[in-house]
Design a protein around this motif. Structure first.
Motif, short mmCIF file in Angstrom:
data_model
loop_
_atom_site.label_atom_id
_atom_site.label_comp_id
_atom_site.label_asym_id
_atom_site.label_seq_id
_atom_site.Cartn_x
_atom_site.Cartn_y
_atom_site.Cartn_z
N TYR A 1 84.31 17.98 89.09
CA TYR A 1 84.04 19.30 89.11
C TYR A 1 83.90 20.40 89.19
O TYR A 1 83.30 21.30 89.28
N SER A 2 85.37 20.64 89.85
CA SER A 2 85.99 21.54 90.33
C SER A 2 86.25 22.76 89.22
O SER A 2 87.28 22.29 88.63
N ARG A 3 86.53 24.25 89.48
CA ARG A 3 87.56 25.25 89.15
C ARG A 3 88.99 24.49 88.53
O ARG A 3 89.15 24.66 90.22
N GLU B 1 93.08 25.45 83.54
CA GLU B 1 91.83 25.44 82.23
C GLU B 1 92.12 25.84 80.94
O GLU B 1 92.18 25.92 80.20
#
Length: 173
Positions: free
Chosen positions: A144-146, A151
């Motif tokens: 769940y990392s940016r 993205e």
């Protein structure tokens, strides 16, 4: 030049083996191991590293650290495979880095002496190996990392073209 600066500028790396893969040129090679599912190869370490491989069979995945010997010259900015706009090289995984060091998580199929049979490759055949490290999900998985620009990237490219590689070096391999 101070001793500290001199030491920081001079680093010697030892090639510990070689990666053998089905990919002889950049174009068509998976851009990450997740797109190389099923691509099998082997990693041959120099005989002197046999004892260093003890207990590696218990790991499903390994990090391979390698020298991207056929990468083109360093560039401050590049258009990565998965986007259409330029980004700073250190915000990408392009091989045109200040030091062309690559890293890939591969699946270990088996070990025979100093040869590791692996799958899910994204590495060119004949690439010099610098290190092997076990992949440990507790340490290495941060689901769940940016992921910054990635993205929002709109390109679903999964294999490389030749934009980041030195064509003369590719012809010699």
């Amino acid at each position: 030049m101070s001793d500290k600066n001199r030491i920081m500028d001079l680093i010697t790396l030892k090639v510990i083996g070689i990666v053998h893969s089905p990919f002889s040129e950049a174009a068509g090679t998976p851009i990450q191991t997740v797109y190389g599912i099923g691509a099998e190869g082997r990693v041959e370490l120099h005989e002197s590293f046999a004892p260093a491989l003890d207990d590696i069979e218990g790991f499903e995945r390994l990090w391979l650290i390698y020298w991207m010997d056929r990468a083109g010259e360093y560039k401050h900015k590049v258009i990565p495979y998965r986007d259409t706009v330029s980004h700073g090289i250190l915000a990408t995984r392009s091989p045109n880095r200040p030091n062309p060091i690559g890293m890939s998580v591969v699946r270990l199929l088996r070990r025979e002496d100093t040869t590791l049979f692996v799958a899910d490759l994204d590495i060119l055949n004949g690439t010099p190996l610098l290190d092997v490290k076990p992949y440990v999900p507790e340490f290495d998985c941060h689901a769940y990392s940016r992921a910054g620009w990635f993205e929002k990237a709109g390109v679903d490219r999964r294999t490389a073209d030749d934009r980041f590689h030195n064509q003369e070096l590719l012809k010699q391999s």
